[in-house]
Write a protein that holds these residues in place. Structure first.
Motif, PDB file in Angstrom:
ATOM      1  N   GLY A  59      12.226  37.453 -22.253  1.00 46.33           N
ATOM      2  CA  GLY A  59      10.820  37.076 -22.159  1.00 46.33           C
ATOM      3  C   GLY A  59       9.958  38.206 -21.611  1.00 46.33           C
ATOM      4  O   GLY A  59       8.852  38.464 -22.109  1.00 46.33           O
ATOM      5  N   ILE A  60      10.452  38.899 -20.582  1.00 41.88           N
ATOM      6  CA  ILE A  60       9.693  40.013 -19.999  1.00 41.88           C
ATOM      7  C   ILE A  60       9.539  41.142 -21.018  1.00 41.88           C
ATOM      8  O   ILE A  60       8.468  41.758 -21.125  1.00 41.88           O
ATOM      9  CB  ILE A  60      10.379  40.528 -18.719  1.00 41.88           C
ATOM     10  N   VAL A  61      10.599  41.435 -21.766  1.00 40.14           N
ATOM     11  CA  VAL A  61      10.513  42.480 -22.792  1.00 40.14           C
ATOM     12  C   VAL A  61       9.454  42.120 -23.831  1.00 40.14           C
ATOM     13  O   VAL A  61       8.655  42.973 -24.254  1.00 40.14           O
ATOM     14  CB  VAL A  61      11.884  42.695 -23.468  1.00 40.14           C
ATOM     15  N   LEU A  62       9.421  40.850 -24.243  1.00 39.34           N
ATOM     16  CA  LEU A  62       8.414  40.399 -25.207  1.00 39.34           C
ATOM     17  C   LEU A  62       7.011  40.555 -24.633  1.00 39.34           C
ATOM     18  O   LEU A  62       6.083  41.011 -25.322  1.00 39.34           O
ATOM     19  CB  LEU A  62       8.682  38.944 -25.593  1.00 39.34           C
ATOM     20  N   VAL A  63       6.841  40.185 -23.361  1.00 36.97           N
ATOM     21  CA  VAL A  63       5.537  40.323 -22.706  1.00 36.97           C
ATOM     22  C   VAL A  63       5.112  41.784 -22.648  1.00 36.97           C
ATOM     23  O   VAL A  63       3.954  42.129 -22.900  1.00 36.97           O
ATOM     24  CB  VAL A  63       5.581  39.715 -21.287  1.00 36.97           C
ATOM     25  N   ILE A  64       6.036  42.674 -22.320  1.00 34.21           N
ATOM     26  CA  ILE A  64       5.731  44.107 -22.269  1.00 34.21           C
ATOM     27  C   ILE A  64       5.249  44.609 -23.627  1.00 34.21           C
ATOM     28  O   ILE A  64       4.247  45.336 -23.720  1.00 34.21           O
ATOM     29  CB  ILE A  64       6.971  44.906 -21.810  1.00 34.21           C
ATOM     30  N   LEU A  65       5.947  44.213 -24.701  1.00 36.82           N
ATOM     31  CA  LEU A  65       5.549  44.640 -26.047  1.00 36.82           C
ATOM     32  C   LEU A  65       4.161  44.109 -26.400  1.00 36.82           C
ATOM     33  O   LEU A  65       3.339  44.835 -26.989  1.00 36.82           O
ATOM     34  CB  LEU A  65       6.581  44.161 -27.072  1.00 36.82           C
ATOM     35  N   LEU A  66       3.887  42.853 -26.037  1.00 37.71           N
ATOM     36  CA  LEU A  66       2.571  42.280 -26.313  1.00 37.71           C
ATOM     37  C   LEU A  66       1.485  42.979 -25.501  1.00 37.71           C
ATOM     38  O   LEU A  66       0.369  43.212 -26.006  1.00 37.71           O
ATOM     39  CB  LEU A  66       2.574  40.779 -26.000  1.00 37.71           C
ATOM     40  N   GLU A  67       1.779  43.322 -24.266  1.00 41.50           N
ATOM     41  CA  GLU A  67       0.805  44.023 -23.426  1.00 41.50           C
ATOM     42  C   GLU A  67       0.480  45.405 -23.995  1.00 41.50           C
ATOM     43  O   GLU A  67      -0.686  45.821 -24.018  1.00 41.50           O
ATOM     44  CB  GLU A  67       1.345  44.159 -22.005  1.00 41.50           C
ATOM     45  N   ILE A  68       1.506  46.114 -24.445  1.00 40.79           N
ATOM     46  CA  ILE A  68       1.283  47.437 -25.027  1.00 40.79           C
ATOM     47  C   ILE A  68       0.439  47.320 -26.297  1.00 40.79           C
ATOM     48  O   ILE A  68      -0.515  48.086 -26.511  1.00 40.79           O
ATOM     49  CB  ILE A  68       2.625  48.127 -25.336  1.00 40.79           C
TER      50      ILE A  68
END
Length: 286
Positions: free
Chosen positions: A89-98
């Motif tokens: 979930g955190i990895v997905l959030v990081i990608l969305l933030e970028i």
């Protein structure tokens, strides 16, 4: 005799307390968002999911609450499934933030124009009810914070709001006509509610009539001359370093939390494999 692999207390409890903070922040954001949304019925005509801060708080609060709970319980109970849910979930959030950051940077002019269009709709509705509304408060807060007046320019007020509309007829009937709200004023806004009165001349006003209102000639000294779209873009440009540093700091914390979750998960698997091998031989837990 070897004691076998162990979970690092430092990693476990760092991950636990970090996600406790994330969980509490998520619950706080969720509560504030729901409360704000309940109070914003009057703002519903001009707000949507991309512009309403309350909705953005609710979405962000839900995401933080879910991931924070998964990380907290996963670290405390050493639960592999929850830890996997957490770091994926955190990895997905990081990608969305970028992705969101890149889009916001590339299309900042278009995004600011859309926000200004929404503000212009709000200016049209400003004080159209008997009570001060959340929409009115939001517009005044934006103008005071960014030292601006109107969505694109100060004349937005006299062209779009019935109380500040500037014609010969309204000038004679409405005291606030040909003016702007006090939140547009450079210095007097908090103490003088009439500081923005009569700073524009209506069409057809004679030089003699204008001379009776010296505030028209002093307009740029009395009120902010930039619209809020321009002021917002200037504020962003002057704070690139601060915004970038905050974004980088948040991303760094998220990346570190992913590594901690993966490390903790691997330690738990090593313990399970060691215990299984001790009983069954060299077979490992998959």
């Amino acid at each position: 005799m070897s004691r076998g692999p162990e979970v690092s207390p430092c990693v476990k409890w760092s991950l636990f307390f970090f996600n406790c903070t994330v969980l509490l922040a998520g619950l706080l954001a969720l509560g504030v968002g729901i409360y704000g949304r309940l109070l914003q019925n009057d703002f519903g005509d001009v707000a949507n999911i991309s512009t309403d801060p309350a909705i953005l708080l609710i979405v962000g609060g839900v995401v933080c609450t879910i991931l924070g709970a998964a990380g907290t319980i996963g670290a405390l109970r050493e639960n592999i499934l929850l830890l996997k849910i957490y770091y994926f979930g955190i990895v997905l959030v990081i990608l969305l933030e970028i992705a969101a950051g890149v889009v916001a940077f590339v299309f900042q002019k278009d995004l600011s124009s859309k926000a200004a269009d929404k503000m212009l709709e709000g200016i049209t509705m400003y004080r159209t009810t008997n009570e001060q509304t959340n929409l009115d408060d939001a517009i005044e807060a934006i103008q005071e914070t960014f030292c601006c007046c109107g969505a694109f320019r100060p004349r937005d007020w006299i062209q779009n709001n019935i109380y500040y509309n500037c014609t010969q007829e309204t000038f004679r009937r409405i005291p606030s006509a040909c003016g702007v709200p006090p939140s547009c004023c450079r210095s007097e806004g908090r103490t003088n509610s009439q500081c923005g009165y009569v700073v524009f001349a209506y069409e057809g006003q004679t030089p003699e009539e204008q001379a009776m209102w010296p505030r028209i000639e002093r307009r740029d000294d009395l009120i902010y001359s930039d619209g809020c779209e321009t002021a917002l873009l200037n504020w962003i440009k002057s704070h690139y370093v601060v915004i970038g540093s905050i974004a980088a700091g948040i991303l760094l914390l998220q990346v570190v939390s992913v590594f901690m979750a993966v490390s903790l998960k691997n330690s738990i698997l090593d313990i399970l494999n060691y215990e299984y091998a001790s009983r069954m031989g060299d077979k490992r837990v998959v």
